[in-house]
Design an enzyme around this catalytic site. Structure first.
Site, PDB file in Angstrom:
ATOM      1  N   HIS A  40       0.686  -1.126  -0.149  1.00 52.87           N
ATOM      2  CA  HIS A  40       0.129   0.029   0.004  1.00 52.87           C
ATOM      3  C   HIS A  40       0.914   1.443  -0.141  1.00 52.87           C
ATOM      4  O   HIS A  40       1.743   0.971   0.493  1.00 52.87           O
ATOM      5  CB  HIS A  40      -0.877   0.108   1.133  1.00 52.87           C
ATOM      6  CG  HIS A  40      -2.190   1.043   1.213  1.00 52.87           C
ATOM      7  ND1 HIS A  40      -1.725   2.181   1.487  1.00 52.87           N
ATOM      8  CD2 HIS A  40      -3.272   0.949   0.758  1.00 52.87           C
ATOM      9  CE1 HIS A  40      -2.912   3.023   1.382  1.00 52.87           C
ATOM     10  NE2 HIS A  40      -3.539   2.180   0.858  1.00 52.87           N
ATOM     11  N   GLU A  61      -4.122   1.564  -7.235  1.00 52.56           N
ATOM     12  CA  GLU A  61      -4.475   2.611  -6.444  1.00 52.56           C
ATOM     13  C   GLU A  61      -3.656   3.913  -6.834  1.00 52.56           C
ATOM     14  O   GLU A  61      -2.524   3.981  -6.404  1.00 52.56           O
ATOM     15  CB  GLU A  61      -4.428   2.246  -4.934  1.00 52.56           C
ATOM     16  CG  GLU A  61      -5.365   1.386  -4.437  1.00 52.56           C
ATOM     17  CD  GLU A  61      -5.503   1.496  -2.926  1.00 52.56           C
ATOM     18  OE1 GLU A  61      -6.351   1.822  -2.362  1.00 52.56           O
ATOM     19  OE2 GLU A  61      -4.288   1.363  -2.346  1.00 52.56           O
TER      20      GLU A  61
END
Length: 212
Positions: free
Chosen positions: A37, A115
């Site tokens: 992430h 993302e």
């Protein structure tokens, strides 16, 4: 419904207070681990080598009573990188380094989450067309590593301020296979509408495919 963890430790045993080993995650019944992430990369300075090592730990964990873990590998570019036209190259590097030396037989337990860093928690959402371009780049990188057929079987999710209003237009894109939902999942009504919208879009796309 499956349960996952948002990170795992690089160490498998020893005195590492506060860390969560893959064996601990598996023993709790979790089936997936989120890795790479952008916040782990930027705030905790995780490198591509760190992320790749964690990928192998999760995929290779063969505990006596526990199955190996699946991986949701996050990739994505910053706003500066996007503006500089580096989306494809950034995603390509993150995929190739994150999945380096991964055996093709593990692909069934790997999900890629694209993302764009500039969309996480900002309220900005990539247009469906932008998301499709990025997902195509991910698919192309996977194909370069594992072949076209294998790349088509990997689920690629879109994440970054996904809302009930944006889910349908994102999910109808051919290479968007799902959504990695952040803040919107904290409100039950909002999350339920996202799930419903995603499911409706998926059923519609399946009908369209059957008509071709």
């Amino acid at each position: 419904i499956k349960v996952g963890a948002q990170n795992c430790a690089l160490e498998t045993s020893g005195a590492h207070t506060g860390e969560t080993a893959v064996s601990m995650i598996a023993s709790l019944g979790c089936e997936y681990v989120l890795l790479g992430h952008s916040e782990r990369r930027s705030i905790y300075a995780e490198t591509e080598a760190d992320i790749n090592a964690k990928v192998h730990l999760c995929l290779g964990w063969e505990g006596h009573h526990h199955p190996s873990l699946g991986v949701i590998l996050c990739v994505g570019e910053t706003e500066e990188e996007y503006d500089a036209g580096l989306l494809r190259s950034i995603v390509d590097v993150q995929i190739k380094k994150g999945l380096a030396s991964v055996n093709q037989r593990y692909l069934g337990r790997i999900v890629i989450a694209y993302e764009p860093v500039w969309a996480i928690g900002t309220g900005k959402v990539a247009t469906p067309e932008q998301a499709q371009i990025a997902h195509e780049a991910v698919r192309r990188a996977l194909a370069g590593m594992f072949g076209d057929d294998a790349s088509e079987r990997v689920r690629i999710q879109y994440g970054g301020s996904v809302t009930p209003d944006s889910i349908h237009s994102l999910m109808i894109m051919p290479d968007v296979d799902g959504a990695l939902v952040g803040g919107a999942s904290l409100t039950a009504d909002s999350f339920a509408r996202i799930v419903e919208g995603g499911a409706t879009s998926y059923v519609g796309s399946m009908k369209n495919e059957s008509l071709k």
